[in-house]
Motif scaffolding. Sequence first.
Motif, PDB file in Angstrom:
ATOM      1  N   PRO A 201       0.752  -1.129  -0.170  1.00 39.75           N
ATOM      2  CA  PRO A 201       0.055   0.031   0.244  1.00 39.75           C
ATOM      3  C   PRO A 201       0.806   1.351   0.086  1.00 39.75           C
ATOM      4  O   PRO A 201       0.029   2.475  -0.207  1.00 39.75           O
ATOM      5  N   ASP A 202       2.111   1.123   0.315  1.00 39.78           N
ATOM      6  CA  ASP A 202       2.927   2.270   0.340  1.00 39.78           C
ATOM      7  C   ASP A 202       4.439   1.783   0.000  1.00 39.78           C
ATOM      8  O   ASP A 202       4.667   0.749   0.111  1.00 39.78           O
ATOM      9  N   GLY A 203       5.077   3.013  -0.261  1.00 36.44           N
ATOM     10  CA  GLY A 203       6.595   2.840  -0.610  1.00 36.44           C
ATOM     11  C   GLY A 203       7.554   2.126   0.437  1.00 36.44           C
ATOM     12  O   GLY A 203       8.289   1.361   0.556  1.00 36.44           O
ATOM     13  N   GLU A 204       7.252   2.608   1.819  1.00 33.81           N
ATOM     14  CA  GLU A 204       7.932   2.086   2.931  1.00 33.81           C
ATOM     15  C   GLU A 204       7.621   0.480   3.437  1.00 33.81           C
ATOM     16  O   GLU A 204       8.734  -0.149   3.423  1.00 33.81           O
ATOM     17  N   SER A 205       6.597  -0.029   3.191  1.00 37.54           N
ATOM     18  CA  SER A 205       6.292  -1.402   3.227  1.00 37.54           C
ATOM     19  C   SER A 205       7.067  -2.284   2.224  1.00 37.54           C
ATOM     20  O   SER A 205       7.431  -3.391   2.514  1.00 37.54           O
ATOM     21  N   PHE A 206       7.109  -1.682   0.788  1.00 30.01           N
ATOM     22  CA  PHE A 206       7.811  -2.137  -0.099  1.00 30.01           C
ATOM     23  C   PHE A 206       9.142  -2.293   0.205  1.00 30.01           C
ATOM     24  O   PHE A 206       9.665  -3.495   0.042  1.00 30.01           O
ATOM     25  N   LEU A 207       9.714  -1.260   0.584  1.00 30.25           N
ATOM     26  CA  LEU A 207      11.144  -1.079   0.725  1.00 30.25           C
ATOM     27  C   LEU A 207      11.503  -2.197   1.959  1.00 30.25           C
ATOM     28  O   LEU A 207      12.637  -2.987   1.933  1.00 30.25           O
ATOM     29  N   ARG A 208      10.885  -2.301   3.221  1.00 28.17           N
ATOM     30  CA  ARG A 208      10.919  -3.277   4.259  1.00 28.17           C
ATOM     31  C   ARG A 208      11.054  -4.602   3.947  1.00 28.17           C
ATOM     32  O   ARG A 208      11.776  -5.562   4.225  1.00 28.17           O
ATOM     33  N   SER A 209       9.767  -4.834   2.851  1.00 28.99           N
ATOM     34  CA  SER A 209       9.810  -6.352   2.357  1.00 28.99           C
ATOM     35  C   SER A 209      10.795  -6.895   1.291  1.00 28.99           C
ATOM     36  O   SER A 209      11.213  -7.982   1.159  1.00 28.99           O
ATOM     37  N   GLN A 210      11.639  -5.842   0.763  1.00 26.10           N
ATOM     38  CA  GLN A 210      12.674  -6.258  -0.125  1.00 26.10           C
ATOM     39  C   GLN A 210      14.007  -6.019   0.327  1.00 26.10           C
ATOM     40  O   GLN A 210      15.061  -6.287  -0.553  1.00 26.10           O
ATOM     41  N   ARG A 211      14.297  -6.080   1.420  1.00 19.33           N
ATOM     42  CA  ARG A 211      15.707  -6.111   2.027  1.00 19.33           C
ATOM     43  C   ARG A 211      16.614  -7.117   1.559  1.00 19.33           C
ATOM     44  O   ARG A 211      17.841  -6.910   1.140  1.00 19.33           O
ATOM     45  N   ASP A 212      16.097  -8.359   1.420  1.00 21.27           N
ATOM     46  CA  ASP A 212      16.952  -9.484   1.137  1.00 21.27           C
ATOM     47  C   ASP A 212      16.402 -10.172  -0.109  1.00 21.27           C
ATOM     48  O   ASP A 212      16.763 -11.403  -0.355  1.00 21.27           O
ATOM     49  N   ALA A 213      15.311  -9.557  -0.687  1.00 14.89           N
ATOM     50  CA  ALA A 213      14.885 -10.365  -2.059  1.00 14.89           C
ATOM     51  C   ALA A 213      15.812 -10.359  -3.232  1.00 14.89           C
ATOM     52  O   ALA A 213      16.641  -9.320  -3.408  1.00 14.89           O
ATOM     53  N   HIS A 214      15.479 -11.457  -4.130  1.00 11.74           N
ATOM     54  CA  HIS A 214      16.115 -11.251  -5.299  1.00 11.74           C
ATOM     55  C   HIS A 214      15.044 -10.728  -6.490  1.00 11.74           C
ATOM     56  O   HIS A 214      14.013 -11.025  -6.434  1.00 11.74           O
ATOM     57  N   HIS A 215      15.710  -9.917  -7.380  1.00 10.82           N
ATOM     58  CA  HIS A 215      14.766  -9.272  -8.133  1.00 10.82           C
ATOM     59  C   HIS A 215      15.139  -9.560  -9.656  1.00 10.82           C
ATOM     60  O   HIS A 215      15.439  -8.953 -10.414  1.00 10.82           O
ATOM     61  N   ASP A 216      14.729 -10.904  -9.938  1.00 14.92           N
ATOM     62  CA  ASP A 216      14.736 -11.308 -11.211  1.00 14.92           C
ATOM     63  C   ASP A 216      13.388 -11.837 -11.727  1.00 14.92           C
ATOM     64  O   ASP A 216      12.594 -12.174 -10.793  1.00 14.92           O
ATOM     65  N   HIS A 217      13.119 -11.594 -13.034  1.00 12.24           N
ATOM     66  CA  HIS A 217      11.824 -11.960 -13.667  1.00 12.24           C
ATOM     67  C   HIS A 217      10.639 -11.274 -12.980  1.00 12.24           C
ATOM     68  O   HIS A 217       9.785 -11.943 -12.398  1.00 12.24           O
ATOM     69  N   CYS A 218      10.812  -9.810 -12.798  1.00  9.58           N
ATOM     70  CA  CYS A 218       9.837  -9.022 -12.334  1.00  9.58           C
ATOM     71  C   CYS A 218       9.668  -7.892 -12.869  1.00  9.58           C
ATOM     72  O   CYS A 218      10.588  -7.076 -13.582  1.00  9.58           O
ATOM     73  N   CYS A 219       8.607  -7.013 -12.271  1.00  8.55           N
ATOM     74  CA  CYS A 219       8.714  -5.641 -12.911  1.00  8.55           C
ATOM     75  C   CYS A 219       7.910  -4.952 -11.766  1.00  8.55           C
ATOM     76  O   CYS A 219       7.265  -5.432 -10.730  1.00  8.55           O
ATOM     77  N   LEU A 220       7.834  -3.532 -11.507  1.00 16.67           N
ATOM     78  CA  LEU A 220       7.366  -2.783 -10.762  1.00 16.67           C
ATOM     79  C   LEU A 220       6.412  -1.842 -11.428  1.00 16.67           C
ATOM     80  O   LEU A 220       6.413  -1.286 -12.402  1.00 16.67           O
ATOM     81  N   LEU A 221       5.044  -1.954 -10.561  1.00 14.64           N
ATOM     82  CA  LEU A 221       4.163  -0.899 -10.753  1.00 14.64           C
ATOM     83  C   LEU A 221       3.801  -0.011  -9.640  1.00 14.64           C
ATOM     84  O   LEU A 221       3.453  -0.386  -8.715  1.00 14.64           O
ATOM     85  N   ILE A 222       4.206   1.370 -10.012  1.00 14.32           N
ATOM     86  CA  ILE A 222       4.134   2.130  -8.868  1.00 14.32           C
ATOM     87  C   ILE A 222       3.236   3.183  -9.103  1.00 14.32           C
ATOM     88  O   ILE A 222       3.487   3.999 -10.181  1.00 14.32           O
ATOM     89  N   ASP A 223       2.385   3.819  -8.201  1.00 16.86           N
ATOM     90  CA  ASP A 223       1.744   4.910  -8.279  1.00 16.86           C
ATOM     91  C   ASP A 223       2.613   6.073  -7.900  1.00 16.86           C
ATOM     92  O   ASP A 223       3.438   6.112  -7.111  1.00 16.86           O
ATOM     93  N   ALA A 224       2.477   7.214  -8.652  1.00 19.39           N
ATOM     94  CA  ALA A 224       3.140   8.662  -8.650  1.00 19.39           C
ATOM     95  C   ALA A 224       2.739   9.164  -7.471  1.00 19.39           C
ATOM     96  O   ALA A 224       3.617   9.958  -6.712  1.00 19.39           O
ATOM     97  N   ASP A 225       1.665   8.872  -7.077  1.00 22.12           N
ATOM     98  CA  ASP A 225       1.055   9.725  -5.977  1.00 22.12           C
ATOM     99  C   ASP A 225       0.977   9.009  -4.616  1.00 22.12           C
ATOM    100  O   ASP A 225      -0.041   9.000  -3.974  1.00 22.12           O
ATOM    101  N   LEU A 226       2.011   8.185  -4.287  1.00 27.28           N
ATOM    102  CA  LEU A 226       2.021   7.344  -3.062  1.00 27.28           C
ATOM    103  C   LEU A 226       1.588   8.484  -1.846  1.00 27.28           C
ATOM    104  O   LEU A 226       2.537   9.450  -1.912  1.00 27.28           O
ATOM    105  N   PRO A 227       1.520   7.874  -0.614  1.00 27.73           N
ATOM    106  CA  PRO A 227       1.369   8.659   0.520  1.00 27.73           C
ATOM    107  C   PRO A 227       2.805   8.647   1.113  1.00 27.73           C
ATOM    108  O   PRO A 227       3.481   7.784   0.845  1.00 27.73           O
ATOM    109  N   ARG A 228       3.287   9.694   1.924  1.00 27.27           N
ATOM    110  CA  ARG A 228       4.442   9.907   2.558  1.00 27.27           C
ATOM    111  C   ARG A 228       5.685   9.966   1.460  1.00 27.27           C
ATOM    112  O   ARG A 228       6.169  10.837   1.136  1.00 27.27           O
ATOM    113  N   LEU A 229       6.026   8.883   1.028  1.00 25.40           N
ATOM    114  CA  LEU A 229       7.214   8.604   0.086  1.00 25.40           C
ATOM    115  C   LEU A 229       6.407   8.580  -1.345  1.00 25.40           C
ATOM    116  O   LEU A 229       6.058   7.299  -1.411  1.00 25.40           O
ATOM    117  N   SER A 230       6.640   9.496  -2.174  1.00 29.53           N
ATOM    118  CA  SER A 230       5.913   9.591  -3.443  1.00 29.53           C
ATOM    119  C   SER A 230       6.583   8.287  -4.464  1.00 29.53           C
ATOM    120  O   SER A 230       7.762   8.048  -4.218  1.00 29.53           O
TER     121      SER A 230
END
Length: 127
Positions: free
Chosen positions: A36-65
């Motif tokens: 639901p927000d950028g902060e929760s995404f950042l917390r979840s990705q600390r040790d994740a691997h980023h292969d075979h994926c993409c990001l869909l990001i809303d430009a108007d996120l609360p707090r962290l745009s």
Amino acid sequence: MKHDPFVVYAVDPDPAIADGLTALLDTYGMQVCYYPDGESFLRSQRDAHHDHCCLLIDADLPRLSGPALLQQLRDDFSHVPVLLFVSTSSPELIEAARSSNRIRVIEKPFVDGMLVEQLLRLQHACG
């Protein structure tokens, strides 16, 4: 040889977007991980691997745009394609996104077929 599912990391404050994306993209074998927000995404990705994926990001996120989130992700996600949702006309944001070969802009409300087409292209490009 079976590939891991293509993962769509959706960062958007509207949970209805997540529900709609999950229902839509499941039919194409894509997995949606919603934040639901950028902060929760950042917390979840600390040790994740980023292969075979993409990001869909809303430009108007609360707090962290959306653009601020992308700035924080520039090192760990430099190879990951991004679809940036914009809900208002923002020429500066659109121009900045166009200057990057990994960021595409999609205006909200979007047409499902257009979004799926973009995601299938990204999935194919990721292998």
